[in-house]
Scaffold this motif. Structure first.
Motif, PDB file in Angstrom:
ATOM      1  N   GLU A   6       1.113  -1.145   0.091  1.00 26.67           N
ATOM      2  CA  GLU A   6      -0.066   0.047   0.046  1.00 26.67           C
ATOM      3  C   GLU A   6       0.966   1.154   0.017  1.00 26.67           C
ATOM      4  N   SER A   7       0.304   2.270  -0.551  1.00 26.47           N
ATOM      5  CA  SER A   7       1.161   3.757  -0.671  1.00 26.47           C
ATOM      6  C   SER A   7      -0.119   4.852  -0.825  1.00 26.47           C
ATOM      7  N   GLY A   8       0.658   5.832  -0.462  1.00 35.42           N
ATOM      8  CA  GLY A   8      -0.113   7.081  -0.793  1.00 35.42           C
ATOM      9  C   GLY A   8      -0.630   7.875   0.765  1.00 35.42           C
ATOM     10  N   GLY A   9      -0.708   7.057   1.790  1.00 37.72           N
ATOM     11  CA  GLY A   9      -1.231   7.580   2.974  1.00 37.72           C
ATOM     12  C   GLY A   9      -0.070   8.979   3.327  1.00 37.72           C
ATOM     13  N   GLY A  16      -9.479  17.793   2.747  1.00 39.10           N
ATOM     14  CA  GLY A  16      -8.738  17.087   1.789  1.00 39.10           C
ATOM     15  C   GLY A  16      -8.826  16.102   1.309  1.00 39.10           C
ATOM     16  N   SER A  17      -7.978  15.854   0.038  1.00 42.35           N
ATOM     17  CA  SER A  17      -8.083  14.393  -0.492  1.00 42.35           C
ATOM     18  C   SER A  17      -6.736  13.694  -0.548  1.00 42.35           C
ATOM     19  N   LEU A  18      -6.932  12.570  -0.748  1.00 41.65           N
ATOM     20  CA  LEU A  18      -5.754  11.661  -0.950  1.00 41.65           C
ATOM     21  C   LEU A  18      -6.137  10.431  -1.717  1.00 41.65           C
ATOM     22  N   TYR A  80      -7.192   0.982  -6.127  1.00 46.80           N
ATOM     23  CA  TYR A  80      -7.125   2.229  -5.476  1.00 46.80           C
ATOM     24  C   TYR A  80      -8.077   2.714  -4.565  1.00 46.80           C
ATOM     25  N   LEU A  81      -7.936   3.464  -3.826  1.00 39.63           N
ATOM     26  CA  LEU A  81      -9.059   4.332  -3.130  1.00 39.63           C
ATOM     27  C   LEU A  81      -8.851   5.868  -3.046  1.00 39.63           C
ATOM     28  N   GLN A  82      -9.685   6.587  -3.772  1.00 44.57           N
ATOM     29  CA  GLN A  82      -9.707   7.810  -3.933  1.00 44.57           C
ATOM     30  C   GLN A  82     -10.663   8.603  -2.776  1.00 44.57           C
ATOM     31  N   MET A  83      -9.836   9.309  -2.003  1.00 45.37           N
ATOM     32  CA  MET A  83     -10.693   9.872  -0.776  1.00 45.37           C
ATOM     33  C   MET A  83     -10.636  11.325  -0.589  1.00 45.37           C
ATOM     34  N   SER A  84     -11.912  11.807  -0.513  1.00 39.68           N
ATOM     35  CA  SER A  84     -11.993  13.385  -0.603  1.00 39.68           C
ATOM     36  C   SER A  84     -13.034  13.754   0.697  1.00 39.68           C
ATOM     37  N   SER A  85     -13.019  14.909   0.607  1.00 38.24           N
ATOM     38  CA  SER A  85     -13.856  15.628   1.885  1.00 38.24           C
ATOM     39  C   SER A  85     -13.347  14.918   3.299  1.00 38.24           C
ATOM     40  N   LEU A  86     -11.970  14.552   3.454  1.00 36.72           N
ATOM     41  CA  LEU A  86     -11.612  13.882   4.579  1.00 36.72           C
ATOM     42  C   LEU A  86     -11.939  14.657   5.852  1.00 36.72           C
ATOM     43  N   LYS A 108       0.492  -4.539   4.786  1.00 33.03           N
ATOM     44  CA  LYS A 108       1.000  -3.978   6.149  1.00 33.03           C
ATOM     45  C   LYS A 108       0.281  -2.556   6.355  1.00 33.03           C
ATOM     46  N   GLY A 109      -0.498  -1.867   5.476  1.00 35.46           N
ATOM     47  CA  GLY A 109      -1.240  -0.780   5.583  1.00 35.46           C
ATOM     48  C   GLY A 109      -0.506   0.723   5.445  1.00 35.46           C
ATOM     49  N   THR A 110      -1.205   1.575   5.250  1.00 37.49           N
ATOM     50  CA  THR A 110      -0.675   2.979   5.098  1.00 37.49           C
ATOM     51  C   THR A 110      -1.351   3.913   5.896  1.00 37.49           C
ATOM     52  N   LEU A 111      -0.658   4.789   6.635  1.00 38.04           N
ATOM     53  CA  LEU A 111      -1.147   5.459   7.472  1.00 38.04           C
ATOM     54  C   LEU A 111      -1.937   6.828   6.975  1.00 38.04           C
ATOM     55  N   VAL A 112      -3.122   7.156   7.215  1.00 42.17           N
ATOM     56  CA  VAL A 112      -3.678   8.496   6.867  1.00 42.17           C
ATOM     57  C   VAL A 112      -4.005   9.261   8.023  1.00 42.17           C
ATOM     58  N   THR A 113      -3.444  10.428   8.201  1.00 39.01           N
ATOM     59  CA  THR A 113      -3.910  11.297   9.348  1.00 39.01           C
ATOM     60  C   THR A 113      -4.348  12.516   8.842  1.00 39.01           C
TER      61      THR A 113
END
Length: 116
Positions: A6-9, A16-18, A80-86, A108-113
């Motif tokens: 996984e990547s992109g966190g 915002g968006s990720l 993919y996971l497009q995330m908006s309005s976080l 293993k996961g990716t951290l989104v803060t």
């Protein structure tokens, strides 16, 4: 063996968006549904979204409907996971997942803060 990367966190402000990516290997990716889960601090892991293997039907947790979009590229073995309005409540470690023969496989996961 089944492997996910996984990547992109990262750190993002509220609103915002990720875009998260999960590169898969070790199995015939196009044959299996793929899911994103997340686990927030002190909470159980929860299903966020699932995309089917062929017709690409999609399902979402109520908490992310209208804000998150799951997609897949079978040519690239990537989901993919497009995330908006976080929001702050989206802060979690995000994992990709598939199930084969009643066995769950996890990255293993990716951290989104989400924080201001």
């Amino acid at each position: 063996q089944v492997q996910f990367v996984e990547s992109g966190g990262g750190l993002v402000q509220p609103g915002g968006s990720l875009r998260l990516s999960c590169a898969a290997a070790g199995f015939t990716f196009s044959n299996y549904a793929m899911s994103w889960y997340r686990q927030a601090p002190g909470k159980e892991r929860e299903l966020v979204a699932t995309v089917s293997s062929t017709i690409f039907s999609k399902n979402y947790a109520d908490s992310v409907k209208g804000r998150f979009t799951i997609s897949r590229d079978n040519a690239k073995n990537t989901v993919y996971l497009q995330m908006s309005s976080l929001s702050l409540e989206d802060t979690a470690v995000y994992f990709c997942n598939t199930r084969r023969a009643f066995t769950d496989y996890w990255g293993k996961g990716t951290l989104v803060t989400v924080s201001s």
